[in-house]
Design an enzyme around this catalytic site. Sequence first.
Site, PDB file in Angstrom:
ATOM      1  N   ASP A 406       0.897  -1.338   0.057  1.00 14.86           N
ATOM      2  CA  ASP A 406       0.025  -0.064  -0.074  1.00 14.86           C
ATOM      3  C   ASP A 406       0.849   1.361   0.179  1.00 14.86           C
ATOM      4  O   ASP A 406       1.929   1.006  -0.232  1.00 14.86           O
ATOM      5  CB  ASP A 406      -1.115  -0.033   1.272  1.00 14.86           C
ATOM      6  CG  ASP A 406      -2.360   0.570   0.901  1.00 14.86           C
ATOM      7  OD1 ASP A 406      -2.373   1.701   0.460  1.00 14.86           O
ATOM      8  OD2 ASP A 406      -3.153  -0.090   1.425  1.00 14.86           O
ATOM      9  N   GLY A 449      -2.785   4.562  -8.447  1.00  9.06           N
ATOM     10  CA  GLY A 449      -2.513   5.197  -9.540  1.00  9.06           C
ATOM     11  C   GLY A 449      -1.765   6.422  -9.733  1.00  9.06           C
ATOM     12  O   GLY A 449      -1.554   7.079 -10.756  1.00  9.06           O
ATOM     13  N   ASP A 470     -10.171   3.299  -3.711  1.00  9.78           N
ATOM     14  CA  ASP A 470     -10.957   2.201  -3.320  1.00  9.78           C
ATOM     15  C   ASP A 470     -12.225   2.054  -4.092  1.00  9.78           C
ATOM     16  O   ASP A 470     -12.866   2.766  -3.665  1.00  9.78           O
ATOM     17  CB  ASP A 470     -11.024   1.949  -1.749  1.00  9.78           C
ATOM     18  CG  ASP A 470      -9.725   1.878  -0.941  1.00  9.78           C
ATOM     19  OD1 ASP A 470      -8.568   2.015  -1.527  1.00  9.78           O
ATOM     20  OD2 ASP A 470      -9.674   1.734   0.066  1.00  9.78           O
TER      21      ASP A 470
HETATM   22  C1  GLA Z   1      -6.297   0.958   1.395  1.00  2.61           C
HETATM   23  C2  GLA Z   1      -6.274   0.018   0.248  1.00  2.61           C
HETATM   24  C3  GLA Z   1      -7.383  -1.134   0.291  1.00  2.61           C
HETATM   25  C4  GLA Z   1      -7.115  -1.893   1.909  1.00  2.61           C
HETATM   26  C5  GLA Z   1      -6.986  -0.742   3.072  1.00  2.61           C
HETATM   27  C6  GLA Z   1      -6.583  -1.586   4.047  1.00  2.61           C
HETATM   28  O1  GLA Z   1      -7.543   1.575   1.375  1.00  2.61           O
HETATM   29  O2  GLA Z   1      -6.604   0.923  -0.968  1.00  2.61           O
HETATM   30  O3  GLA Z   1      -7.505  -1.910  -0.611  1.00  2.61           O
HETATM   31  O4  GLA Z   1      -6.007  -2.707   1.479  1.00  2.61           O
HETATM   32  O5  GLA Z   1      -6.120  -0.028   2.674  1.00  2.61           O
HETATM   33  O6  GLA Z   1      -6.435  -0.662   5.290  1.00  2.61           O
END
Ligand code: GLA
Length: 656
Positions: A406, A449, A470
């Site tokens: 992440d 992105g 997300d």
């Molecule tokens: C971000 C990611 C999600 C998930 C959360 C976990 O928002 O984009 O897909 O992995 O973190 O906290």
Amino acid sequence: MKRILFVVALAVASACLAAETVPLTSLDLANLHFEGWSKPKVDKAFNGKPLSIAGQKFRNGIGTRALSTLWLELDGRAQKFLASVGVDDGAPNEAASACFIIIGDGKKLWTSGAMKRGEAAKAVDINLKGIRSLLLKVDHVGESNNFNHADWAEPRFIVAGAKPRTVNAPAEKKVILTPKPPRAPRINGPKVYGCRPGHPFIYRIPTTGERPMQFAADGLPSTLRLDAETGIITGNAPARGGHTVTFRARNRYGSATRAFKIVSGDTLALTPPMGWNHWYAHYNRVTDVMMREAADVMVRTGMADVGYSYVNIDDCWMNAPSADLRRPTDPLRVGPFRDAAGNIIPNKHFPNMRALTDYIHAKGLKAGIYTSPGPLTCGGYCGAYQHEEQDARLFAEWGFDFLKYDWCSYSKVAAADKSLDMMKKPYVLMGGILKRLPRDVVFNLCQYGMGDVWEWGAEIGGHCWRTAGDLGAELNRIFAVALKNAEHRAWSKPGAWNDPDYIQIGYVGDARGEGMPKPCPLTPTEQYSFMSLWSLMAAPLFYSGDMSQLDPFTLNVLCNPEVIEVNQDPLGDSAAVVKLTDDTFLMVKRMEDGSRAVGLCNRGELPATITAKWSDLGITGKKIVRDLWRQRDLGKFHGQFTAPVPRHGVVLVRVR
Ligand code: GLA
């Protein structure tokens, strides 16, 4: 006579009296769908300030943002809908725009046309007599997504009968389109498979059909062995080069063969990775038990027989500093980050990572894990910062085959400049580390992105990268997300995939909070569209819903081998978009055998008739068109194929 007149007059008067004004804001607005995070507001603009259109203030109304929809059921006795509409003055971007659309019983009743920020409110005054289903929609203008805050000011109904009732979406039957797999074996899954020489190898031949079954593999490299009963291949990846194997499967109803190419070299994920990720089902509630259950279900339900193979843990398997930010009451997720040697410590819900991956591997499946380059993950748990190499090595020792990396909290420790190099830095570092590991670990970048990741994701060692934020918060815009993601199709190729986030159907939680899984808000048609679009885009196919509540409908959407074949095609083409109208477009994916997989897509609120012209598909002559969801040839067509497509639907065909 006088008496009759009196009665008539009384009836008319009471009918008039009975007409009542019902403010829209007095109804249940839980059904108002909108795009993105935060929430639409009642009697306030989306940004929390007073509703304001071109300087005109309104006390009552709904401040939402495009794209937003609200469906209502009426009893046919509603008389009018009245409102003033416009883009809110508080929309953060000067270029903010929106288009208001009102649809009644499948017909467009009114539209504002494109409106800009600063433009005076437009009055809505529409006749609702006889109407039973009403949609209030705020759309984007074209592809613009400039935080389009939009107001329904003083929205109200004049009704003679019952109050309008908001509903989730027009009711639709859940029709199962995917035929049951035949009893005889059918070998599914990718036709090519990448691995690195000498590394541990595990592959379960995805095969539908009744068990017991006997498997064989002609030409299997000597470093590998096949378990004839389970169809699981293990061992070490063979020497560098291409190895062509023929899989065979046999049971009392028949037999099947399939060619499979193992490419031992530098590239993994030669087809989009497929599996399950816990995030949208279990958030910070994830446990070792749930992961094992997911692996069990993947095999038991037949998901593994059509190619799903990764069982991936997302965030929240580590410890949180003092109180878990999202769920302060769970002390089992609070504890020291690392031991004296600096090794990361899983929280108490994960007593033994090695035992967990052993469990998953024993089923022929693969295991995935998550972390973040900052000191903390997005959920506020221990991240990899300054322990990148140590963590990656430990993940490999534990037996993980996939890493989602992440971004959260990295910007806090990175140099203040927002340069591309700074954005790339943590991924360059991790990409290099993973390449040196003695294990194949698929590398999934999750930085939404930034810095046009599709342009450099592959060269730093990534195999797939999220192209946006997300999706869980924007389920009402799968079409918009697909169109946006498709803009990066030129970078999609074997070993390098644009990732528009997970398939969220069946039972999912609410991405904005920690909601327990409940039925997803998408209609059955939209759920088919989700899978069709993701297959056409060659997107990684990760289901992220509750595996313990999978029902036959959800499984039929997830497990159609002919649809999955579109996704897993070895060519790795991501469908090109051919725009037809504001609401309709084609997605055209070139397949390795020269055929085309085509989606006839209708993102609009009304049914449409869509034509795929051969010239748009780059083909000529007479062609067989096959309906992939129903697995049925529709006949031979010359020059074009036309089909009715429901609201928010995709008709998915293969033309050969
Ligand atoms: C971000 C990611 C999600 C998930 C959360 C976990 O928002 O984009 O897909 O992995 O973190 O906290």
